[in-house]
Motif scaffolding. Structure first.
Motif, PDB file in Angstrom:
ATOM      1  N   PHE A  93      40.804  53.554   0.613  1.00 40.30           N
ATOM      2  CA  PHE A  93      40.684  52.233  -0.011  1.00 40.30           C
ATOM      3  C   PHE A  93      39.230  51.858  -0.273  1.00 40.30           C
ATOM      4  N   VAL A  94      38.338  52.222   0.638  1.00 38.46           N
ATOM      5  CA  VAL A  94      36.917  51.918   0.441  1.00 38.46           C
ATOM      6  C   VAL A  94      36.386  52.628  -0.792  1.00 38.46           C
ATOM      7  N   ARG A  95      36.794  53.885  -0.984  1.00 38.09           N
ATOM      8  CA  ARG A  95      36.351  54.635  -2.158  1.00 38.09           C
ATOM      9  C   ARG A  95      36.842  54.004  -3.455  1.00 38.09           C
ATOM     10  N   ARG A  96      37.859  53.183  -3.366  1.00 41.06           N
ATOM     11  CA  ARG A  96      38.415  52.536  -4.551  1.00 41.06           C
ATOM     12  C   ARG A  96      38.080  51.049  -4.614  1.00 41.06           C
ATOM     13  N   GLY A  97      37.004  50.687  -3.954  1.00 38.95           N
ATOM     14  CA  GLY A  97      36.456  49.345  -4.144  1.00 38.95           C
ATOM     15  C   GLY A  97      36.959  48.270  -3.217  1.00 38.95           C
ATOM     16  N   ALA A  98      37.558  48.629  -2.080  1.00 40.32           N
ATOM     17  CA  ALA A  98      38.123  47.617  -1.182  1.00 40.32           C
ATOM     18  C   ALA A  98      37.056  46.677  -0.630  1.00 40.32           C
ATOM     19  N   ILE A  99      35.865  47.197  -0.342  1.00 41.18           N
ATOM     20  CA  ILE A  99      34.828  46.344   0.252  1.00 41.18           C
ATOM     21  C   ILE A  99      34.415  45.236  -0.707  1.00 41.18           C
ATOM     22  N   ASP A 100      34.210  45.580  -1.976  1.00 37.55           N
ATOM     23  CA  ASP A 100      33.840  44.555  -2.952  1.00 37.55           C
ATOM     24  C   ASP A 100      34.935  43.504  -3.094  1.00 37.55           C
ATOM     25  N   ARG A 101      36.187  43.937  -3.089  1.00 37.62           N
ATOM     26  CA  ARG A 101      37.279  42.967  -3.236  1.00 37.62           C
ATOM     27  C   ARG A 101      37.407  42.088  -2.004  1.00 37.62           C
ATOM     28  N   LEU A 102      37.148  42.637  -0.824  1.00 36.08           N
ATOM     29  CA  LEU A 102      37.200  41.823   0.392  1.00 36.08           C
ATOM     30  C   LEU A 102      36.059  40.813   0.424  1.00 36.08           C
ATOM     31  N   ARG A 103      34.935  41.173  -0.152  1.00 34.07           N
ATOM     32  CA  ARG A 103      33.834  40.203  -0.246  1.00 34.07           C
ATOM     33  C   ARG A 103      34.218  39.022  -1.112  1.00 34.07           C
ATOM     34  N   ARG A 104      35.023  39.290  -2.136  1.00 35.88           N
ATOM     35  CA  ARG A 104      35.457  38.206  -3.018  1.00 35.88           C
ATOM     36  C   ARG A 104      36.621  37.424  -2.427  1.00 35.88           C
ATOM     37  N   ARG A 105      37.333  38.062  -1.492  1.00 35.64           N
ATOM     38  CA  ARG A 105      38.493  37.402  -0.857  1.00 35.64           C
ATOM     39  C   ARG A 105      38.377  37.539   0.662  1.00 35.64           C
ATOM     40  N   PRO A 106      37.358  36.931   1.273  1.00 34.23           N
ATOM     41  CA  PRO A 106      37.079  37.153   2.698  1.00 34.23           C
ATOM     42  C   PRO A 106      38.161  36.644   3.634  1.00 34.23           C
ATOM     43  N   MET A 107      39.004  35.720   3.175  1.00 36.94           N
ATOM     44  CA  MET A 107      40.019  35.165   4.063  1.00 36.94           C
ATOM     45  C   MET A 107      41.044  36.219   4.481  1.00 36.94           C
ATOM     46  N   ILE A 108      41.219  37.257   3.665  1.00 38.87           N
ATOM     47  CA  ILE A 108      42.120  38.348   4.063  1.00 38.87           C
ATOM     48  C   ILE A 108      41.607  38.975   5.361  1.00 38.87           C
ATOM     49  N   LEU A 109      40.322  39.317   5.372  1.00 36.89           N
ATOM     50  CA  LEU A 109      39.743  39.948   6.557  1.00 36.89           C
ATOM     51  C   LEU A 109      39.708  38.989   7.731  1.00 36.89           C
ATOM     52  N   VAL A 110      39.360  37.741   7.477  1.00 31.85           N
ATOM     53  CA  VAL A 110      39.301  36.748   8.555  1.00 31.85           C
ATOM     54  C   VAL A 110      40.664  36.588   9.224  1.00 31.85           C
ATOM     55  N   ALA A 111      41.717  36.491   8.416  1.00 34.84           N
ATOM     56  CA  ALA A 111      43.061  36.318   8.962  1.00 34.84           C
ATOM     57  C   ALA A 111      43.467  37.507   9.831  1.00 34.84           C
ATOM     58  N   TYR A 112      43.165  38.708   9.380  1.00 30.89           N
ATOM     59  CA  TYR A 112      43.529  39.886  10.158  1.00 30.89           C
ATOM     60  C   TYR A 112      42.691  40.020  11.424  1.00 30.89           C
ATOM     61  N   VAL A 113      41.421  39.635  11.364  1.00 33.64           N
ATOM     62  CA  VAL A 113      40.585  39.674  12.566  1.00 33.64           C
ATOM     63  C   VAL A 113      41.137  38.721  13.628  1.00 33.64           C
ATOM     64  N   VAL A 114      41.508  37.512  13.210  1.00 34.40           N
ATOM     65  CA  VAL A 114      42.072  36.539  14.150  1.00 34.40           C
ATOM     66  C   VAL A 114      43.365  37.087  14.767  1.00 34.40           C
ATOM     67  N   LEU A 115      44.221  37.697  13.933  1.00 37.90           N
ATOM     68  CA  LEU A 115      45.473  38.256  14.421  1.00 37.90           C
ATOM     69  C   LEU A 115      45.227  39.391  15.409  1.00 37.90           C
ATOM     70  N   ALA A 116      44.292  40.297  15.072  1.00 34.03           N
ATOM     71  CA  ALA A 116      44.022  41.445  15.938  1.00 34.03           C
ATOM     72  C   ALA A 116      43.407  41.005  17.265  1.00 34.03           C
ATOM     73  N   VAL A 117      42.471  40.059  17.212  1.00 33.10           N
ATOM     74  CA  VAL A 117      41.845  39.574  18.445  1.00 33.10           C
ATOM     75  C   VAL A 117      42.882  38.898  19.339  1.00 33.10           C
TER      76      VAL A 117
END
Length: 235
Positions: A93-117
Protein backbone atom coordinates in the motif's frame (compact mmCIF):
# COMPACT_ATOMS: atom_id res chain seq x y z
CA UNK A 1 -12.58 -17.40 -17.66
CA UNK A 2 -13.47 -14.46 -15.40
CA UNK A 3 -11.63 -13.98 -12.14
CA UNK A 4 -14.65 -14.89 -10.00
CA UNK A 5 -15.16 -18.14 -11.93
CA UNK A 6 -11.61 -19.33 -11.31
CA UNK A 7 -11.52 -22.85 -9.82
CA UNK A 8 -9.01 -21.61 -7.25
CA UNK A 9 -11.38 -18.95 -5.92
CA UNK A 10 -14.30 -21.37 -5.99
CA UNK A 11 -12.15 -23.87 -4.07
CA UNK A 12 -11.38 -21.16 -1.52
CA UNK A 13 -15.10 -20.58 -1.00
CA UNK A 14 -15.81 -24.29 -0.61
CA UNK A 15 -12.93 -24.82 1.82
CA UNK A 16 -14.00 -21.74 3.81
CA UNK A 17 -17.51 -23.13 4.30
CA UNK A 18 -16.18 -26.59 5.12
CA UNK A 19 -13.74 -25.18 7.64
CA UNK A 20 -16.39 -23.15 9.45
CA UNK A 21 -18.55 -26.27 9.73
CA UNK A 22 -15.59 -28.33 10.98
CA UNK A 23 -14.54 -25.54 13.31
CA UNK A 24 -17.94 -25.60 14.93
CA UNK A 25 -17.99 -29.39 15.35
CA UNK A 26 -14.31 -29.90 16.17
CA UNK A 27 -13.17 -33.04 14.27
CA UNK A 28 -9.37 -32.90 14.20
CA UNK A 29 -7.23 -32.88 12.12
CA UNK A 30 -9.57 -31.88 9.28
CA UNK A 31 -10.37 -28.51 10.80
CA UNK A 32 -6.64 -27.71 10.89
CA UNK A 33 -6.08 -28.98 7.35
CA UNK A 34 -8.94 -26.93 5.94
CA UNK A 35 -7.73 -23.85 7.79
CA UNK A 36 -4.23 -24.18 6.33
CA UNK A 37 -5.62 -24.47 2.78
CA UNK A 38 -7.34 -21.09 2.83
CA UNK A 39 -4.46 -18.67 2.26
CA UNK A 40 -2.62 -20.89 -0.29
CA UNK A 41 -5.74 -21.16 -2.45
CA UNK A 42 -6.04 -17.37 -2.53
CA UNK A 43 -2.31 -17.04 -3.26
CA UNK A 44 -2.57 -19.38 -6.25
CA UNK A 45 -5.59 -17.41 -7.46
CA UNK A 46 -3.58 -14.17 -7.25
CA UNK A 47 -0.77 -15.72 -9.31
CA UNK A 48 -3.26 -17.14 -11.82
CA UNK A 49 -4.71 -13.64 -12.27
CA UNK A 50 -1.19 -12.22 -12.64
CA UNK A 51 -1.72 -10.16 -9.53
CA UNK A 52 0.93 -8.53 -7.33
CA UNK A 53 3.54 -11.02 -6.19
CA UNK A 54 3.88 -9.18 -2.90
CA UNK A 55 0.26 -10.03 -2.18
CA UNK A 56 0.96 -13.71 -2.90
CA UNK A 57 3.96 -13.54 -0.54
CA UNK A 58 1.77 -12.02 2.19
CA UNK A 59 -0.72 -14.87 1.77
CA UNK A 60 2.11 -17.39 1.93
CA UNK A 61 3.11 -16.01 5.33
CA UNK A 62 -0.55 -16.12 6.40
CA UNK A 63 -0.42 -19.83 5.59
CA UNK A 64 2.69 -20.23 7.76
CA UNK A 65 0.96 -18.32 10.54
CA UNK A 66 -2.08 -20.59 10.33
CA UNK A 67 0.17 -23.64 10.34
CA UNK A 68 2.28 -22.57 13.33
CA UNK A 69 -0.79 -21.63 15.36
CA UNK A 70 -2.03 -25.19 14.94
CA UNK A 71 1.18 -26.57 16.48
CA UNK A 72 1.59 -26.59 20.24
CA UNK A 73 4.03 -24.05 21.69
CA UNK A 74 4.43 -22.21 18.35
CA UNK A 75 2.09 -19.31 19.04
CA UNK A 76 4.97 -16.80 18.90
CA UNK A 77 6.17 -18.23 15.57
CA UNK A 78 2.64 -17.89 14.24
CA UNK A 79 2.54 -14.24 15.33
CA UNK A 80 5.88 -13.65 13.62
CA UNK A 81 4.65 -15.15 10.35
CA UNK A 82 1.53 -13.00 10.39
CA UNK A 83 3.67 -9.97 11.29
CA UNK A 84 5.74 -10.52 8.12
CA UNK A 85 2.49 -10.85 6.15
CA UNK A 86 1.40 -7.44 7.44
CA UNK A 87 4.79 -5.93 6.57
CA UNK A 88 4.23 -7.16 3.00
CA UNK A 89 0.73 -5.68 2.89
CA UNK A 90 1.82 -2.34 4.32
CA UNK A 91 4.72 -2.21 1.84
CA UNK A 92 2.29 -2.86 -1.01
CA UNK A 93 0.00 0.00 0.00
CA UNK A 94 2.85 2.41 0.75
CA UNK A 95 4.29 1.82 -2.72
CA UNK A 96 0.92 2.84 -4.11
CA UNK A 97 0.67 6.13 -2.29
CA UNK A 98 -0.97 5.22 1.03
CA UNK A 99 1.17 7.64 3.04
CA UNK A 100 0.17 10.65 0.95
CA UNK A 101 -3.50 9.71 1.18
CA UNK A 102 -3.29 9.24 4.95
CA UNK A 103 -1.76 12.70 5.24
CA UNK A 104 -4.82 14.06 3.48
CA UNK A 105 -7.16 11.94 5.61
CA UNK A 106 -5.40 11.72 9.01
CA UNK A 107 -8.55 10.77 10.93
CA UNK A 108 -8.32 7.25 9.47
CA UNK A 109 -4.97 6.73 11.18
CA UNK A 110 -6.05 8.50 14.36
CA UNK A 111 -9.13 6.30 14.71
CA UNK A 112 -7.14 3.11 14.26
CA UNK A 113 -4.43 4.23 16.69
CA UNK A 114 -7.06 4.90 19.36
CA UNK A 115 -8.64 1.48 18.70
CA UNK A 116 -5.30 -0.36 18.81
CA UNK A 117 -4.13 1.39 21.98
CA UNK A 118 -7.44 0.63 23.68
CA UNK A 119 -7.21 -3.03 22.67
CA UNK A 120 -3.64 -3.42 23.95
CA UNK A 121 -4.54 -1.68 27.21
CA UNK A 122 -7.51 -4.00 27.71
CA UNK A 123 -5.36 -7.08 27.14
CA UNK A 124 -2.22 -5.96 28.92
CA UNK A 125 -2.87 -7.13 32.47
CA UNK A 126 -3.81 -10.65 31.38
CA UNK A 127 -0.99 -11.28 28.91
CA UNK A 128 1.86 -13.67 29.66
CA UNK A 129 5.17 -11.86 30.21
CA UNK A 130 6.63 -13.32 27.03
CA UNK A 131 3.84 -11.85 24.92
CA UNK A 132 3.86 -8.33 26.36
CA UNK A 133 6.76 -7.03 24.21
CA UNK A 134 5.22 -8.59 21.07
CA UNK A 135 1.60 -7.53 21.28
CA UNK A 136 2.12 -3.75 20.87
CA UNK A 137 4.37 -4.32 17.85
CA UNK A 138 1.87 -6.67 16.25
CA UNK A 139 -0.99 -4.27 17.03
CA UNK A 140 0.94 -1.49 15.27
CA UNK A 141 1.29 -3.68 12.18
CA UNK A 142 -2.42 -4.52 12.26
CA UNK A 143 -3.42 -0.86 12.43
CA UNK A 144 -0.88 -0.07 9.71
CA UNK A 145 -2.46 -2.58 7.36
CA UNK A 146 -5.99 -1.47 8.24
CA UNK A 147 -5.31 2.26 7.84
CA UNK A 148 -3.24 1.95 4.66
CA UNK A 149 -5.81 -0.37 3.09
CA UNK A 150 -8.76 1.88 3.92
CA UNK A 151 -6.98 4.94 2.55
CA UNK A 152 -6.46 3.10 -0.73
CA UNK A 153 -9.53 0.98 -1.46
CA UNK A 154 -12.82 0.50 0.37
CA UNK A 155 -13.03 -3.26 -0.14
CA UNK A 156 -9.43 -3.78 0.94
CA UNK A 157 -10.07 -1.41 3.84
CA UNK A 158 -12.93 -3.59 5.05
CA UNK A 159 -10.58 -6.56 4.89
CA UNK A 160 -7.96 -4.75 6.94
CA UNK A 161 -10.53 -3.80 9.57
CA UNK A 162 -11.80 -7.36 9.82
CA UNK A 163 -8.22 -8.64 10.20
CA UNK A 164 -7.72 -6.28 13.14
CA UNK A 165 -10.96 -7.39 14.81
CA UNK A 166 -10.22 -11.09 14.27
CA UNK A 167 -6.73 -10.86 15.77
CA UNK A 168 -8.08 -8.57 18.48
CA UNK A 169 -10.41 -11.35 19.60
CA UNK A 170 -7.44 -13.73 19.68
CA UNK A 171 -5.53 -11.27 21.87
CA UNK A 172 -8.48 -10.91 24.23
CA UNK A 173 -8.71 -14.71 24.43
CA UNK A 174 -5.00 -15.04 25.23
CA UNK A 175 -5.40 -12.40 27.93
CA UNK A 176 -8.38 -14.20 29.44
CA UNK A 177 -10.72 -11.29 28.78
CA UNK A 178 -13.11 -13.52 26.82
CA UNK A 179 -13.62 -17.27 26.69
CA UNK A 180 -11.24 -18.42 23.98
CA UNK A 181 -12.45 -22.03 24.23
CA UNK A 182 -16.07 -21.20 23.39
CA UNK A 183 -17.24 -22.48 20.01
CA UNK A 184 -18.73 -19.11 19.11
CA UNK A 185 -15.38 -17.40 19.74
CA UNK A 186 -13.55 -19.75 17.40
CA UNK A 187 -16.20 -19.34 14.74
CA UNK A 188 -16.09 -15.57 15.01
CA UNK A 189 -12.29 -15.49 14.73
CA UNK A 190 -12.22 -17.71 11.65
CA UNK A 191 -15.23 -16.13 9.91
CA UNK A 192 -13.69 -12.66 10.32
CA UNK A 193 -10.25 -13.91 9.20
CA UNK A 194 -11.67 -15.60 6.09
CA UNK A 195 -13.56 -12.45 5.13
CA UNK A 196 -10.48 -10.34 5.90
CA UNK A 197 -8.11 -12.13 3.53
CA UNK A 198 -10.87 -12.40 0.90
CA UNK A 199 -11.67 -8.67 0.92
CA UNK A 200 -8.02 -7.65 1.10
CA UNK A 201 -7.09 -9.92 -1.80
CA UNK A 202 -10.01 -9.13 -4.08
CA UNK A 203 -9.83 -5.40 -3.31
CA UNK A 204 -6.12 -5.17 -4.07
CA UNK A 205 -6.36 -7.34 -7.19
CA UNK A 206 -9.33 -5.40 -8.56
CA UNK A 207 -7.51 -2.11 -8.03
CA UNK A 208 -4.40 -3.42 -9.77
CA UNK A 209 -6.44 -4.53 -12.77
CA UNK A 210 -8.00 -1.08 -13.08
CA UNK A 211 -4.49 0.37 -13.06
CA UNK A 212 -3.41 -1.90 -15.91
CA UNK A 213 -6.63 -1.15 -17.80
CA UNK A 214 -5.87 2.56 -17.64
CA UNK A 215 -2.71 1.92 -19.65
CA UNK A 216 -1.39 4.91 -21.54
CA UNK A 217 -4.80 6.60 -21.73
CA UNK A 218 -4.46 8.74 -18.61
CA UNK A 219 -2.89 12.18 -18.44
CA UNK A 220 0.44 11.85 -16.59
CA UNK A 221 0.49 15.61 -15.87
CA UNK A 222 -2.58 15.29 -13.62
CA UNK A 223 -1.80 14.29 -10.05
CA UNK A 224 -3.53 11.04 -9.06
CA UNK A 225 -3.39 8.70 -6.08
CA UNK A 226 -0.88 6.42 -7.87
CA UNK A 227 -3.67 4.33 -9.33
CA UNK A 228 -4.53 5.97 -12.68
CA UNK A 229 -8.20 6.49 -13.28
CA UNK A 230 -9.74 5.15 -16.45
CA UNK A 231 -10.10 7.88 -19.08
CA UNK A 232 -13.49 9.60 -19.00
CA UNK A 233 -15.77 8.93 -21.94
CA UNK A 234 -15.62 11.66 -24.55
CA UNK A 235 -18.93 13.45 -25.12
Amino acid sequence: MTALKSPWLIAFGVVAVVHLVLNGTGPAPWDSISKCLLAPLLAVWVLEQQGPRLLAVALAFCFLGDLFLEIEDMFTAGMAAFAIAHVCLITFFVRRGAIDRLRRRPMILVAYVVLAVGLVAWCWGGLEPGLKPLVPVYAALLLGTAAAALSTDLRAGIGGALFLVSDGIIALSEAGRIDGDAVVTGLAIMALYILAIFFLTTGMLSREKRTLAAGDGFDPTVRTDCWPRLPAAQS
